[in-house]
Design a protein around this motif. Structure first.
Motif, mmCIF file in Angstrom:
data_model
loop_
_atom_site.group_PDB
_atom_site.id
_atom_site.type_symbol
_atom_site.label_atom_id
_atom_site.label_comp_id
_atom_site.label_asym_id
_atom_site.label_seq_id
_atom_site.Cartn_x
_atom_site.Cartn_y
_atom_site.Cartn_z
ATOM 1 N N ILE A 44 40.261 43.742 43.122
ATOM 2 C CA ILE A 44 39.413 42.778 43.826
ATOM 3 C C ILE A 44 40.345 41.441 44.123
ATOM 4 C CG2 ILE A 44 37.395 41.238 43.948
ATOM 5 C CD1 ILE A 44 36.313 43.067 41.870
ATOM 6 N N ARG A 67 30.016 41.846 41.381
ATOM 7 C CA ARG A 67 31.540 42.453 41.184
ATOM 8 C C ARG A 67 31.484 43.836 41.020
ATOM 9 N NH1 ARG A 67 35.625 38.722 41.361
ATOM 10 N NH2 ARG A 67 36.889 39.870 39.870
ATOM 11 N N GLY A 71 32.897 45.722 43.921
ATOM 12 C CA GLY A 71 34.228 45.904 43.468
ATOM 13 C C GLY A 71 34.833 47.472 43.746
#
Lengths: 403, 134
Positions: A44, A67, A71
């Motif tokens: 990321i 995330r 991600g």
């Protein structure tokens, strides 16, 4: 291969020996669905982190959850583009799903080849492979294009859109001005797909439905026919950011009517002592400072406006007379027996039913809006009647005089 | 408000035939209502008015066209004829379902209607069909 993909590829090579491989589940050869990937770290970038934080705020979820959810999506997206290039005959679509409960999915027509599996095996995310698709994405895109074109070209259809459904389907939605049966639209689309794809068309699952497809953005001009009102439009007008077309007040003030392929919304009008004018908005469509003035569709630009002066030459256009008519202005300020004022008279009188609302002009100067004609005591025509262009202020609009 | 309109508004059965009357709403033996201008205006509008003759809610005579159903105030002298149709000066005789020739006119609010409009017609505006040119 972009920089991120290259980095990912190199990273996965380095990490391949360190991370337990999920490159392919043991029974993948025998099952239509199996998983691959799960190799290497999820990358990321700083920019992606910033965007994920923004998405987390919009979705109302915790940053960690965002995330985890997003991600690795760009590593997946790069791999999908690579699959489109190297296995166009079998790649059938993909969906990114990054939650703990569901994995991203890639569809293939039959079992993917070794090169495709290797591309997916390098991904840090565990990917579900589904080999039950009946048509490749490239085939569906071809079908999507010709099916939409076929239905959009049918008489009465004003807009059509199409969507590829990963795994083997195409959905076409259409919007009609006049009723077009779904069965007819379906047959039209099927024929177009058969003509384009031949035997492969049998693999395309096609669904057709009538729906509220947004009309395409169009550029609207003045002087066109308004069939639902039995009138002609005069010039295009603006009111701040709002855009529209001008016509006569005594034309019905109905909303939702069609004008040159767009839908009009009635806004307001002036009647009686203020003249005989109204305007309709054209929604998100754009307008240009041109108007039709000939039966053949000839257009002219309007660059200014001024009220007619007695004795001067003047012309008008309308779909009733279906001709460009010119003459001279008589009285430049007239109130008729019905109580309509701010009119002007012009001769010879040649207006016909359907001309109402049409443009009066001279050169590139807008002059007025058709109301009708005046008769003498014996019922014979005397002059044509129109509202002065200066009355547009009473309905809060100005003629568009620049492109 | 004319006597005929009062009768109609009151819900009474109309047994009066006012064939040939053009000063107000005309009502035939079937209770159908025809509106005609009492006199011609010197100022004529040029929105296109056409369609097929139809009987609207309340028995009011109007037109059906691409522009929808609308109550029409016909040109002066328009009247019911014996076969159940109407005759429009300089245009001809028409039965319900017949298409009338395209004429000029325009939409006006009830307050500007040249003839009183019976409440049973349940409209907020009327289409005035100006006289056909001879």
């Amino acid at each position: 291969m972009n920089r991120l993909t290259a980095l990912c590829a190199s990273m996965s090579l380095v990490l391949a020996a360190l991370v337990p491989s999920h490159a392919q589940t043991a029974d993948s050869a025998a099952t239509p669905r199996f998983t691959v990937g799960g190799n290497g770290p999820i990358l990321i970038s700083a920019a992606e982190s910033e965007d994920i934080a923004q998405v987390a705020r919009v979705l109302g979820i915790a940053l960690d959850e965002a995330r985890a959810r997003f991600g690795g999506q760009e590593q997946f997206a790069s791999a999908i583009d690579e699959l489109r290039r190297v296995t166009p005959e079998s790649f059938a679509g993909a969906i990114w799903r990054g939650s703990a409960e569901s994995k991203p999915i890639v569809w293939f027509v039959g079992r993917p080849n070794a090169e495709a599996l290797a591309i997916l095996a390098r991904l840090p995310s565990v990917v579900l492979i589904d080999t039950t698709a009946v048509a490749a994405e490239s085939l569906l895109v071809d079908a999507q294009i010709v099916a939409r074109e076929a239905i959009a070209g049918m008489a009465g259809v004003v807009a059509a859109e199409s969507t590829v459904v990963p795994g083997g389907g195409v959905v076409v939605g259409y919007r009609t001005r006049h009723e077009v049966a779904v069965g007819d639209a379906l047959e039209s689309a099927k024929a177009a797909i058969r003509a384009k794809l031949g035997e492969r068309s049998a693999n395309v699952r096609l669904e057709v439905r009538e729906q509220d497809v947004p009309l395409p953005i169009a550029t609207v001009i003045g002087g066109q026919n308004i069939p639902a009102l039995g009138c002609t439009a005069a010039f295009t007008v603006t009111n701040g950011a709002a855009k529209g077309v001008l016509t006569a007040q005594h034309c019905a003030n109905t909303s939702g009517i069609s004008y040159d392929g767009v839908t009009l919304t009635y806004i307001t009008q002036s009647a009686n002592a203020d003249g005989d004018i109204q305007w309709h908005a054209v929604g998100p469509n754009s307008i240009t400072n041109t108007f039709r003035y000939t039966p053949g569709g000839g257009t002219r630009v309007v660059t200014s406006t001024s009220n007619p002066v007695s004795g001067s030459a003047i012309c008008f256009w309308g779909f009733g007379s279906n001709s460009t008519n010119c003459g001279t202005v008589g009285s430049a300020s007239y109130c008729d027996a019905a109580g309509y004022c701010h009119l002007f008279r012009a001769s010879p009188s040649v207006g016909q039913p359907g001309d109402s609302g049409g443009p009066w002009y001279f050169g590139n100067v807008g002059k007025g809006v058709t109301r009708g004609y005046l008769t003498n005591g014996l019922g014979f025509r005397v002059d044509d009647l129109a509202t002065q262009i200066g009355q547009l202020g009473t309905i809060g609009v100005s003629v568009k005089i620049a492109p | 408000m004319s006597r005929a309109v009062k009768l109609l508004s009151g819900g009474a059965v109309i047994g009066v035939v006012l064939v040939g009357c053009s000063a107000g709403p005309q009502i035939d033996e079937d209770g159908r209502i025809l509106l005609a201008q009492p006199s011609a205006s010197a100022s004529r509008m040029l929105a296109a008015v056409d369609g097929t003759l139809t009987v609207l809610d309340g028995g009011c005579i109007g037109l059906t066209s691409e522009q929808g159903d609308r109550l029409v105030v016909f040109p002066p002298g328009t009247h019911f004829v014996e076969d159940g149709g109407i005759e429009i000066p300089h245009a001809g005789r028409f039965a319900v379902g017949d298409a009338i020739p395209r004429g000029g006119g325009g939409v006006v609010p009830l307050s500007a209607s040249p003839v009183p409009v019976p409440e049973v017609c349940e409209v907020t505006e009327v289409t005035v069909l100006d006289p056909y040119e001879s």
